[in-house]
Write an enzyme that holds these catalytic residues in place. Structure first.
Site, PDB file in Angstrom:
ATOM      1  N   SER A  87      49.308  16.813 -13.425  1.00  0.00           N
ATOM      2  CA  SER A  87      50.210  17.640 -12.347  1.00  0.00           C
ATOM      3  C   SER A  87      50.955  18.901 -12.990  1.00  0.00           C
ATOM      4  O   SER A  87      51.480  19.088 -12.094  1.00  0.00           O
ATOM      5  CB  SER A  87      51.687  16.409 -12.656  1.00  0.00           C
ATOM      6  OG  SER A  87      52.589  16.270 -13.566  1.00  0.00           O
TER       7      SER A  87
ATOM      8  N   SER B 280      49.515  14.368 -17.648  1.00  0.00           N
ATOM      9  CA  SER B 280      49.630  15.352 -16.432  1.00  0.00           C
ATOM     10  C   SER B 280      50.201  17.048 -17.579  1.00  0.00           C
ATOM     11  O   SER B 280      50.761  18.078 -16.862  1.00  0.00           O
ATOM     12  CB  SER B 280      51.450  15.551 -15.759  1.00  0.00           C
ATOM     13  OG  SER B 280      50.651  14.701 -14.869  1.00  0.00           O
TER      14      SER B 280
ATOM     15  N   LYS C 223      57.841  24.506 -15.903  1.00  0.00           N
ATOM     16  CA  LYS C 223      57.773  23.414 -14.608  1.00  0.00           C
ATOM     17  C   LYS C 223      58.761  23.148 -13.734  1.00  0.00           C
ATOM     18  O   LYS C 223      59.573  23.205 -14.187  1.00  0.00           O
ATOM     19  CB  LYS C 223      56.985  22.194 -15.226  1.00  0.00           C
ATOM     20  CG  LYS C 223      56.679  20.914 -14.268  1.00  0.00           C
ATOM     21  CD  LYS C 223      55.781  19.785 -15.235  1.00  0.00           C
ATOM     22  CE  LYS C 223      55.292  19.043 -13.801  1.00  0.00           C
ATOM     23  NZ  LYS C 223      54.369  17.750 -14.420  1.00  0.00           N
TER      24      LYS C 223
END
Lengths: 479, 485
Positions: free
Chosen positions: B153, B177, B78
């Protein structure tokens, strides 16, 4: 004066740790800009603070030395505001639960002792420094140096117990003396290692409620503290005399003019939005750790003074001078340990030693005449090997060369003459050379005695035993 | 079978036996990225040169017999993890030019084990969102249906695994997330206990809630990834110094006698019927394996979202203060004076959702409101944490859906923040309580969208969570289905 001043001080003490409070960067002063930085003190994304345990130890030392309670559990909080010298956009400080609280210091003003409350002592990080330059090539620009960012500070907050500029200065000097004694701060006010904000308000004499206060900033010497507070008291008194109201504001002290001017008012005051820093766990200080730190505390000035006047029987004045700085006190204590006669040691330390160091602008720790040399010399005096007068010559020589006193005495032939035959011979010569004076003396002008002593000492090049000279001279003159 | 289809443990076996090289595997993944990235948009940055360099180094290591489970495995992170020398944006314009000078601890630990870094994955800006629609770099799509969101997310992290653009990925989980996008993309996603994995070098959203975790194709890979990144880090004061167990050893397939709680507050009227059915089926599967179920209560659940949006935004408002245009990141070049530079740079650098949360958090911490909002939220957080502690007195695990619905359509909730916030209703309490939870594939709806099952464990109970998730996975076929792109 119909007003009573009420003063509280907030003092920032920069700690003498090798590394910063939340990272491993060096705290050395004066390095290349931004050379002592890392992701943590630069406030880079993702960087996290880790508390330097040494800072906690120093805070506990300060707390114990100022009679504070040490919190078994304290919390770091974020103080949020924007400024380019504050890389994270918040300062890590302590807010609701500070490490030390409810302490006090005793100060002496005009022969009276007064107790000043210390509300709290907390740990926090310093900000960086902005440098504004205006050069031909670049024009007007501001630069950020973050070497100082994250340097450990203690903030010592007093109760509003101070009632005059003199009390404020006495408190500040006392606190300064303690932190330097503790070895946690170099005490350098010019470099900002010890700096002070003052809250000043006035109330009518006898009133129970404090007036509106102004906070004075940028006061970086004892003299300026006195100046700033006195100016501020006068300024507020004038406002009140004219029927006006003092406004709550932050004022900047200007050392060039000795005045203060408004920096920001109450409505411009920041809302710092304090909240506990989630990146740091609550700080737990165990009783064992406190006890361990207590064990490392040096004897503090007040205790030393009491010991000097009590145990050593020294006059108040001597005790004051000798305990004023830890260096002097350590030197004095080392001397007394080797030569346990406090008063002669005190006389020499306060006299020759401090004089020589001052002339030379040298620190006590660097004194070429070590406690061992000084006390060996005192022993020579006590044994009658040299006179007190000659001792000053020996001291100067030791100070210059660092040589042993016995060696100097021998090398320079300074051994005291205590042979009465030899002294009598000198006396006879002096009396023969000054028949008029002898006659006058014998005629009743006894003041001339000093003259004869001087002549004899001079003739012996200072080596004659003064007591013996007195005794024999008197005998000869009285005939 | 293509190399890009393999799991970590499958590829590891082939690398170990020298059937394939890491360079070959890496090239296969890079080719796959080339083929599908235009549709999925999982990446912000692809790093083919770095990947091949890592792969060559890994092959040397393997040849020298110094092989770890992750040596030579192509992985993506990420874009919230700092990677030295590689653009790290957190999907924000304000960091659109930020090249970090250091590695996040989690990234460094994977590097030490010989991972091959494929690139940096898309996400919601500063991890604020549940759909990966708030990224400055565009929206990521769900590989199972390109019209749908991948969740967020960590949407890029889940989409990349589902689209087989990375063997495994790391995400972060502040309110769901990792688990929610894993559920929406049919992957396994684990949010470890707070303090289990270092947060150092992970761009902070809400410091007391953020936690690093893996998104993988199966539970075995999840255990491998967790084992690689977990453990105390002296650079993170909140990381906990407890030993890291061998998570692979925990995967025994045995769940007999396990007591699983079904919290009343999570099985509510109006739960999507497909999700409801998947949960019922999962319960039946676990029963078949010998686990027992008890109905129970987590009484303060209804306050979780309110509490979360006070605490997370408060912390975020402070964490995001450092993006001021002074030292790094985006600065408007025309700004005049300091205040203007701050305001214009931040106005242009942050997206709408980030600004909304900064304002909410600033408000919650403001003098006069602090006690009513932030402080009260902290107190309720304690009650929510206590709910879980009490529950774990009588159960070993808690089973819930991950999200109330499968993935919704792109744009569907973009202008309705409250609806968006509700999509994390089942995951947020786990973050508030600081404990661990995993999302495992548990079915599909009629439109072929994946549904995820959440298993919540005790603090530092990752072994039990993974054991149960693994047993369930072995008893079902859901994880074998692949998104057809």
């Amino acid at each position: 004066m119909k007003y009573q001043a009420v003063i509280g001080l907030e003092v920032h003490v920069q700690l003498l740790t090798n590394t910063k409070i939340f990272c491993g960067c060096s705290t050395r002063f004066g390095a290349e800009p931004n050379s002592q930085t890392c992701p943590v003190c630069l406030g880079l994304p993702g960087a996290l603070p880790v508390l330097n345990r040494r800072v906690v130890e120093f805070a506990v030392r300060a707390g114990l030395a100022t009679n504070c309670a040490i919190a078994p559990r304290s919390i770091f909080a974020r103080k949020n505001y924007f400024y380019p010298d504050l890389p994270k956009g918040y300062q890590i400080s302590q807010y609701e639960l500070a490490i030390c609280s409810a302490g006090h210091l005793d100060i002496d003003v005009d022969g009276e002792t007064k107790r000043i409350g210390i509300t709290r002592i907390h740990m926090e990080e310093d900000a960086g420094k902005l440098v504004h330059l205006d050069t031909m090539e670049a024009g007007e620009k501001s630069y950020v140096d973050l070497n100082r960012a994250c340097t450990p500070l203690l903030e010592v907050v007093s109760e509003p117990d101070l009632r005059s500029a003199d009390e404020a200065v006495a408190y500040l000097k006392k606190l300064h003396q303690i932190v330097v004694y503790l070895g946690i701060c170099d005490g350098n006010m010019e470099e900002g290692s010890f700096r002070c904000d003052a809250n000043v308000s006035l109330m009518p004499v006898g009133a129970g409620e404090f007036g509106t206060r102004a906070e004075l900033k940028n006061i970086n010497s004892f003299r300026f503290v006195k100046q700033a507070i006195e100016y501020e008291i006068e300024r507020q008194a004038e406002i009140l005399d004219d029927g006006g109201k003092v406004v709550q504001e932050t004022r900047l002290f200007d050392p060039a003019t000795g005045t203060t001017r408004s920096m920001r008012g109450k409505e411009e005051a920041h809302d710092y939005r304090y909240f506990p820093d989630p990146d740091l766990v609550p700080l737990v200080v165990s009783d064992d750790w406190i006890a361990e730190i207590r064990g490392t505390l040096p004897e503090l000035p007040d205790a030393k003074k009491a010991r000097y006047t009590g145990e050593f029987g020294l006059p108040e004045y001597d005790a004051e001078v000798l305990s004023a700085s830890r260096d002097i006190a350590d030197y004095f204590d080392a001397c007394v340990a080797l030569y346990p006669q406090a008063k002669p040691v005190s006389n020499w330390v306060m006299g020759e030693v401090l004089r020589a160091l001052k002339e030379d602008n040298r620190a006590v720790a660097d004194c070429p005449v070590t406690p061992r040399l000084l006390t060996e010399m005192l022993r020579l005096v006590e044994q009658g090997t040299i006179s007190g007068k000659i001792a000053k010559t020996v001291f100067d020589e030791m100070y210059k060369t660092g040589k042993e006193p016995a060696g100097i005495v021998e090398e320079k032939g300074l051994v005291q003459v205590s042979d009465s035959g030899a002294i009598e011979q000198i006396i006879d010569e002096v009396l023969v050379a000054n028949p008029d004076n002898v006659e006058q003396y014998r005629g009743g002008k006894e003041k001339l005695f000093g003259f004869f002593v001087g002549q004899v000492m001079k003739a012996s090049r200072g080596k004659a035993n003064p007591a013996l000279v007195n005794e024999l001279l008197l005998k000869k003159l009285k005939g | 079978m293509e190399l890009y289809e393999l799991t970590i443990h499958e590829l590891h076996e082939k690398l170990k036996k020298r059937e394939v090289s890491s360079v070959e595997a890496t090239k296969s993944l890079l080719a796959r990225i080339d083929a599908v990235e235009e549709k999925v948009k999982a990446f912000i940055t692809v790093t083919p040169e770095e990947a091949l360099k890592n792969a060559e180094a890994a092959d040397k290591r393997i040849a020298a017999g110094e092989m770890d489970l992750l040596t030579g495995i192509p992985i993506a992170l990420k874009d919230i993890f700092l990677t030295e020398g590689i653009l790290t944006t957190c999907a924000s314009r304000i960091l659109s030019n930020f090249i970090p000078p250091y590695d996040a601890t989690a990234a460094a630990r994977l590097k030490e084990r010989g991972m091959v870094l494929l690139g940096k994955l898309n996400q919601d800006e500063f991890a604020m969102g549940s759909s990966t629609e708030t990224s400055w770099f565009g929206k990521t799509r769900n590989p199972w249906n390109l019209e749908c969101i991948p969740g967020g997310s960590s949407g890029g992290s889940a989409a990349a695994v589902a689209a087989q653009q990375a063997v495994a990925t790391l995400g972060t989980d502040t309110g769901g997330s990792i688990r929610q996008p894993a559920a929406h993309c049919g992957c396994v996603g684990l949010k470890p206990t707070y303090g289990r994995v270092s947060r150092y070098g992970v761009i902070a959203f809400a410091s007391s809630l953020d936690q690093v975790g893996p998104i993988t194709r199966d539970v075995t890979d999840c255990a491998i990834m967790l084992g690689a990144v977990a453990g105390h880090d002296p650079k993170d004061s909140t990381s906990v110094d407890t030993p890291v167990p061998d998570y692979l050893k925990a995967l025994t397939g045995e769940v007999r006698g396990l007591r699983i709680g079904l919290p009343r507050e999570y099985f509510i009227e109006g739960l999507d019927p497909d999700v409801k059915k998947a949960m019922d089926d999962a319960i039946a599967t676990f029963r078949g394996l010998g686990a027992g179920f008890v109905e129970m209560s987590l009484p303060h659940t209804e306050h979780a979202i309110a509490v979360y949006y006070l605490i997370a935004t408060a912390e975020a408002s402070s964490n995001l203060a450092r993006y001021d245009g002074v030292r790094f990141g985006y600065r408007n070049p025309d700004a005049r004076g300091l205040l203007d530079m701050y305001m214009v740079s931040r106005d242009e650098g942050f997206g709408a959702e980030v600004k909304r949360r900064i304002m909410l958090g600033t408000y919650a911490l403001s003098s006069g409101y602090y006690d009513a909002y932030y402080l009260k939220a902290q107190k309720v957080r304690t009650l929510i944490t206590r709910d879980f502690i009490d529950a774990f007195e009588s159960v070993d695990l808690i089973l819930t859906p991950v999200a109330p619905t499968p993935a919704f359509r792109i744009g569907e909730k973009e202008n309705d923040p409250l609806q968006m916030y509700l999509s994390d209703i089942f995951t947020i309490p786990v973050n508030l309580a600081g404990t661990c939870g995993v999302s495992v594939p548990a079915g599909f709806n009629g439109d072929g969208l994946p549904i995820g099952l959440q298993l919540i464990g005790r603090p530092f109970g990752e072994e039990t969570v993974l054991r149960a998730a693994h047993a369930f996975e072995q008893a079902t076929e859901w994880h074998k289905r692949k998104a057809a792109i």
